[in-house]
Design a protein around this motif. Structure first.
Motif, mmCIF file in Angstrom:
data_model
loop_
_atom_site.group_PDB
_atom_site.id
_atom_site.type_symbol
_atom_site.label_atom_id
_atom_site.label_comp_id
_atom_site.label_asym_id
_atom_site.label_seq_id
_atom_site.Cartn_x
_atom_site.Cartn_y
_atom_site.Cartn_z
ATOM 1 N N GLN A 42 49.404 56.824 37.897
ATOM 2 C CA GLN A 42 48.659 55.965 38.828
ATOM 3 C C GLN A 42 48.241 54.667 38.165
ATOM 4 N N GLN A 43 47.825 54.772 36.879
ATOM 5 C CA GLN A 43 47.384 53.568 36.158
ATOM 6 C C GLN A 43 48.558 52.626 35.900
ATOM 7 N N VAL A 44 49.700 53.217 35.499
ATOM 8 C CA VAL A 44 50.901 52.395 35.257
ATOM 9 C C VAL A 44 51.350 51.720 36.536
ATOM 10 N N SER A 45 51.315 52.449 37.642
ATOM 11 C CA SER A 45 51.708 51.876 38.933
ATOM 12 C C SER A 45 50.791 50.739 39.325
ATOM 13 N N LEU A 46 49.485 50.962 39.085
ATOM 14 C CA LEU A 46 48.514 49.907 39.420
ATOM 15 C C LEU A 46 48.749 48.666 38.577
ATOM 16 N N ASN A 47 49.001 48.869 37.276
ATOM 17 C CA ASN A 47 49.273 47.721 36.399
ATOM 18 C C ASN A 47 50.547 46.995 36.814
ATOM 19 N N GLY A 48 51.576 47.773 37.230
ATOM 20 C CA GLY A 48 52.817 47.158 37.689
ATOM 21 C C GLY A 48 52.608 46.313 38.926
ATOM 22 N N LYS A 49 51.783 46.817 39.860
ATOM 23 C CA LYS A 49 51.487 46.047 41.069
ATOM 24 C C LYS A 49 50.749 44.754 40.726
ATOM 25 N N LYS A 50 49.811 44.874 39.758
ATOM 26 C CA LYS A 50 49.059 43.674 39.361
ATOM 27 C C LYS A 50 49.991 42.632 38.762
ATOM 28 N N ARG A 51 50.923 43.097 37.908
ATOM 29 C CA ARG A 51 51.864 42.159 37.308
ATOM 30 C C ARG A 51 52.749 41.495 38.364
#
Length: 293
Positions: A42-51
Motif C-alpha cells: 500500500q505504501q509503495v503504491s501510494l508513493n508511486g501515485k505521488k510520483r
C-alpha cells in the motif's frame, strides 16, 4: 508493527502512527522496522501515485511555460513585422506627399527615429572642429566623430542656409533606416532639437568615389578589379532599390560623391534626400520637376 533496535535493548510492537525520531535526536541508535506486506504494498503504491502526480504536474507546468514563451516570441515577431510594414507604408506616403509639395505634420511626428544625445555628438566631433570636417554638400557640413567606445562615425549637420529642408531630412532617415542592404550607407541615429538637425552614419574611411577618380594620383590606386568591384556593388545596391525592396526607391541624385567607400573599398550608396518612391507593381514613374543630378 514490529520494531527492533541495534543496541541490544530488544524489540517491541508498535500500534500507533510512526514518528520521525530525527526531529528529536540525530545521535540515536538505528531502528529496524518490520511491516506487514499489505502495508508495504500500500505504501509503495501510494508513493508511486505521488510520483505520477508530481511528474504529470511538472510536465504540465513545463508545457505551459514553453507555450507561453512561444506565444511571446510569436507576438514579438508579429509586432516587428507589422511595425515594419507600417513604417514602409508611411515612408511611401511621406515621400509621395513631399514630392507633391505637402507633408502631413502628424505623419512626421509619428516617425520613430533613433536619437543621439547632443553632448555625445559634440564630444565625438571635438565641438565640430574644422579639423574633423570631412566635406560639405547640399544638406550641410559632414564631420568625423569618435565615440567613447572607439567607434568612428560621420555626422551630417543641417545647415541653416541649406537648400534641403525637413522633408529631405525625413526621406533620408526613412530610406536608410528601413532599407537594409550591404551597399547602402547605414544610419546609426539622428538628432532633432529646434532648428538643429543632424544625421549620424557609419564612418567611411575611404571617403567617396569622386575623391579617387577626379584626382590624377589617387585614380591610379583604382585598378580594373577595384573599379569593377565598385561598379558591381553600386549596381547591386540600385537593383535592390528598384526591384527587390518592398519600398521601391528612385534615388534621383546618383553621382560619384554619393558613392562612399568603406575600408575594403566596398561601395555604399548615400544621400537619399531627393529620393522618390513608386508602387510595387510599377516599373517606372514620371516626376514633374527637375531635381538632383
Amino acid at each position: 508493527m514490529f520494531i527492533c533496535r541495534d543496541d541490544g535493548s530488544g524489540c517491541l510492537l508498535w500500534f500507533g502512527e510512526l514518528i520521525d525520531m530525527r526531529e528529536f535526536s540525530e545521535d540515536g541508535p538505528d531502528i529496524y522496522i518490520r511491516m506487514a506486506s499489505s502495508e508495504l504494498v500500500q505504501q509503495v503504491s501510494l508513493n508511486g501515485k505521488k510520483r505520477k502526480i508530481v511528474a504529470v504536474t511538472l510536465a504540465f507546468l513545463i508545457g505551459l511555460l514553453l507555450l507561453g514563451m512561444s506565444l511571446i516570441v510569436y507576438l514579438r515577431k508579429r509586432k516587428r513585422k507589422n511595425s515594419q510594414l507600417r513604417r514602409e507604408g508611411f515612408a511611401g506616403n511621406l515621400m509621395h506627399n513631399s514630392e507633391q509639395g505637402h507633408t502631413d505634420k502628424s505623419q512626421t511626428e509619428d516617425l520613430e527615429l533613433p536619437l543621439f544625445d547632443l553632448a555625445v555628438i559634440v564630444n565625438s566631433t571635438n565641438n565640430f572642429s574644422i579639423n574633423n570636417k570631412l566635406g560639405e554638400g547640399g544638406f550641410g557640413p559632414v564631420y568625423k566623430g569618435i565615440l567613447e567606445g572607439g567607434q568612428e562615425i560621420a555626422v551630417k549637420r543641417l545647415s541653416k542656409n541649406s537648400s534641403q529642408g525637413l522633408d529631405e531630412f525625413k526621406k533620408e532617415v526613412i530610406c536608410i533606416a528601413i532599407l537594409q542592404h550591404q551597399n547602402l550607407l547605414r544610419l546609426l541615429g539622428c538628432y532633432i532639437q529646434g532648428e538643429e538637425t543632424m544625421l549620424i552614419y557609419e564612418y567611411m574611411p575611404n571617403k567617396s568615389l569622386d575623391y579617387f577618380i577626379f584626382d590624377q594620383t589617387r585614380s591610379l590606386l583604382l585598378d580594373w578589379p577595384k573599379r569593377f568591384h565598385i561598379i558591381n556593388g553600386t549596381a547591386r545596391g540600385f537593383l535592390y532599390l528598384h526591384q527587390d525592396s518592398r519600398l521601391r526607391i528612385i534615388h534621383r541624385d546618383l553621382k560619384a560623391s554619393n558613392i562612399l567607400l568603406d575600408i575594403d573599398m566596398n561601395p555604399k550608396i548615400s544621400d537619399f534626400g531627393l529620393a522618390r518612391s513608386f508602387g510595387g507593381n510599377e516599373t517606372k514613374v514620371n516626376t514633374k520637376r527637375v531635381v538632383g543630378t
